[in-house]
Each structure stands twice: as structure tokens, then as C-alpha cells.
Design a protein around this motif. Sequence first.
Motif, short mmCIF file in Angstrom:
data_model
loop_
_atom_site.label_atom_id
_atom_site.label_comp_id
_atom_site.label_asym_id
_atom_site.label_seq_id
_atom_site.Cartn_x
_atom_site.Cartn_y
_atom_site.Cartn_z
N GLN A 1 0.80 -1.22 0.00
CA GLN A 1 0.00 0.00 0.00
C GLN A 1 0.84 1.27 0.00
O GLN A 1 0.34 2.35 -0.28
CB GLN A 1 -0.99 0.00 1.19
CG GLN A 1 -0.40 0.34 2.55
CD GLN A 1 0.12 -0.87 3.31
OE1 GLN A 1 0.49 -1.87 2.73
NE2 GLN A 1 0.13 -0.76 4.64
N LYS A 2 2.14 1.15 0.30
CA LYS A 2 3.04 2.31 0.28
C LYS A 2 3.89 2.35 -0.99
O LYS A 2 4.87 3.07 -1.07
CB LYS A 2 3.95 2.27 1.51
CG LYS A 2 3.18 2.32 2.82
CD LYS A 2 4.08 2.05 3.99
CE LYS A 2 3.26 1.91 5.25
NZ LYS A 2 4.02 1.32 6.34
N SER A 3 3.51 1.51 -1.98
CA SER A 3 4.23 1.38 -3.25
C SER A 3 5.64 0.83 -3.09
O SER A 3 6.47 0.98 -3.96
CB SER A 3 4.27 2.71 -4.02
OG SER A 3 2.99 3.05 -4.46
N GLN A 4 5.91 0.17 -1.96
CA GLN A 4 7.21 -0.49 -1.76
C GLN A 4 7.14 -1.88 -2.38
O GLN A 4 6.12 -2.56 -2.28
CB GLN A 4 7.51 -0.62 -0.26
CG GLN A 4 7.61 0.69 0.46
CD GLN A 4 7.72 0.50 1.96
OE1 GLN A 4 7.03 -0.31 2.55
NE2 GLN A 4 8.59 1.28 2.58
N SER A 5 8.24 -2.29 -3.02
CA SER A 5 8.32 -3.64 -3.57
C SER A 5 8.67 -4.62 -2.46
O SER A 5 9.65 -4.43 -1.75
CB SER A 5 9.37 -3.73 -4.67
OG SER A 5 8.91 -3.04 -5.81
N ILE A 6 7.86 -5.66 -2.33
CA ILE A 6 8.07 -6.70 -1.32
C ILE A 6 8.37 -7.99 -2.07
O ILE A 6 7.56 -8.46 -2.88
CB ILE A 6 6.81 -6.89 -0.44
CG1 ILE A 6 6.37 -5.58 0.21
CG2 ILE A 6 7.03 -8.02 0.56
CD1 ILE A 6 7.27 -5.04 1.28
N LYS A 7 9.57 -8.55 -1.81
CA LYS A 7 9.96 -9.82 -2.41
C LYS A 7 10.00 -10.88 -1.31
O LYS A 7 10.57 -10.64 -0.24
CB LYS A 7 11.34 -9.72 -3.05
CG LYS A 7 11.37 -8.96 -4.35
CD LYS A 7 12.76 -8.77 -4.89
CE LYS A 7 13.52 -10.08 -4.99
NZ LYS A 7 14.85 -9.93 -5.59
N LEU A 8 9.42 -12.03 -1.58
CA LEU A 8 9.42 -13.11 -0.60
C LEU A 8 10.85 -13.46 -0.18
O LEU A 8 11.14 -13.64 1.00
CB LEU A 8 8.69 -14.34 -1.14
CG LEU A 8 8.62 -15.54 -0.20
CD1 LEU A 8 7.86 -15.19 1.07
CD2 LEU A 8 7.96 -16.73 -0.91
N SER A 9 11.77 -13.53 -1.14
CA SER A 9 13.15 -13.94 -0.85
C SER A 9 13.88 -12.96 0.07
O SER A 9 14.87 -13.33 0.69
CB SER A 9 13.93 -14.14 -2.14
OG SER A 9 13.92 -12.96 -2.92
N ASP A 10 13.39 -11.73 0.19
CA ASP A 10 13.99 -10.77 1.11
C ASP A 10 13.76 -11.15 2.57
O ASP A 10 14.36 -10.56 3.47
CB ASP A 10 13.45 -9.35 0.87
CG ASP A 10 13.97 -8.74 -0.43
OD1 ASP A 10 14.96 -9.26 -0.98
OD2 ASP A 10 13.37 -7.75 -0.88
N TYR A 11 12.89 -12.12 2.80
CA TYR A 11 12.53 -12.50 4.16
C TYR A 11 13.06 -13.88 4.54
O TYR A 11 12.58 -14.49 5.50
CB TYR A 11 11.01 -12.40 4.35
CG TYR A 11 10.57 -10.96 4.23
CD1 TYR A 11 10.58 -10.13 5.34
CD2 TYR A 11 10.26 -10.41 3.00
CE1 TYR A 11 10.25 -8.80 5.24
CE2 TYR A 11 9.94 -9.08 2.87
CZ TYR A 11 9.92 -8.27 4.00
OH TYR A 11 9.61 -6.93 3.89
N ARG A 12 14.08 -14.36 3.83
CA ARG A 12 14.70 -15.63 4.20
C ARG A 12 15.21 -15.51 5.64
O ARG A 12 15.72 -14.46 6.04
CB ARG A 12 15.86 -15.98 3.26
CG ARG A 12 15.43 -16.36 1.86
CD ARG A 12 14.74 -17.73 1.83
NE ARG A 12 14.45 -18.14 0.48
CZ ARG A 12 13.30 -17.95 -0.15
NH1 ARG A 12 12.29 -17.37 0.46
NH2 ARG A 12 13.14 -18.36 -1.38
#
Length: 153
Positions: free
Chosen positions: A18-29
Motif C-alpha cells: 500500500q506504500k508502493s514499496q516492492s516486497i519480495k518473498l526472498s527478502d525474508y529468508r
Amino acid sequence: MELMKAGMKAPEFSLKDQKSQSIKLSDYRGKTVLLSWHPLAWTSVCLDQMRSLETNWERFQELGTVPFGASVDTVPSKKIWAEAIAIQKVSLLCDFWPHGKVAEEYGIFNEKLGFSERANIIVDGEGTVRWVKVYPISQLPDIQEVLQAIRGL
């Protein structure tokens, strides 16, 4: 596509929140991720589902878990909705375009209705699906059940 099951590799994604930030699943390893899918913003059960994530933010943190709300809504819609329902900590992911692509990869896109099922999917720190539950559209997921599932990992 087939519904994700425990033990399967979680499909990688990059979605705007909702803040236009890109969220990648792999960033949360290294962290547990909760993907809490709701059909559409601006509906009462979806509101309660997302508020339960926000209300339990500290519990999620204690469990080393990052909760995400996810639906096929647009970024502008999610931005205004998050403000309207006081969601400040939880990122609300927008699987808008290609429409429902991530929901489809996780096996929860309802082609007939054009949005995702209501579902909770827990992904462990290695990117493996550990728990999946799909709910009737009108049913609010039990947040205590979800927290218990995370504790059981």
C-alpha cells in the motif's frame, strides 16, 4: 493451478504494498512469513482479518514472523483502505497485475469470481510452505489458530 501444500517450495514473488514499496518473498529468508489472503478490500470480513494482523503485530514479532495481507486490489485502493482502517505496521500486498498471478501460483485464485480465496499460508525461513488453510469466503480466520500453527513450526 494446484493448491500449495506443506512441504512445497513457495513461489517467489515481488509485489507492491500500500506504500508502493516492492516486497519480495526472498527478502525474508530466515524469517517465517504469513501470507494472509483476503478476497477484496472494503469488505467487513476482510477488514476484520487485516485488523487481526495489525492487532497481533507484537505477537508475530515475538515469533519471528512477518505477516502480510494480500489481495488482487490496486495500490491506490489499498493505500486509502489501510489509512481508513488504521493499518500502519502490516504491509498489504497488491496482486493486481498481472491480475491474480501470485494467488494463481499459490493455487488460491478463484477464476470464476476474479479474486483470491480467503487463505492463510505460512512460509518458513527457507522458503518452504509449512501450513495452508483455505476458508469459506464469509468466514473470518481464527488468528489464534494461525498463531498456534506458527508456534508449532
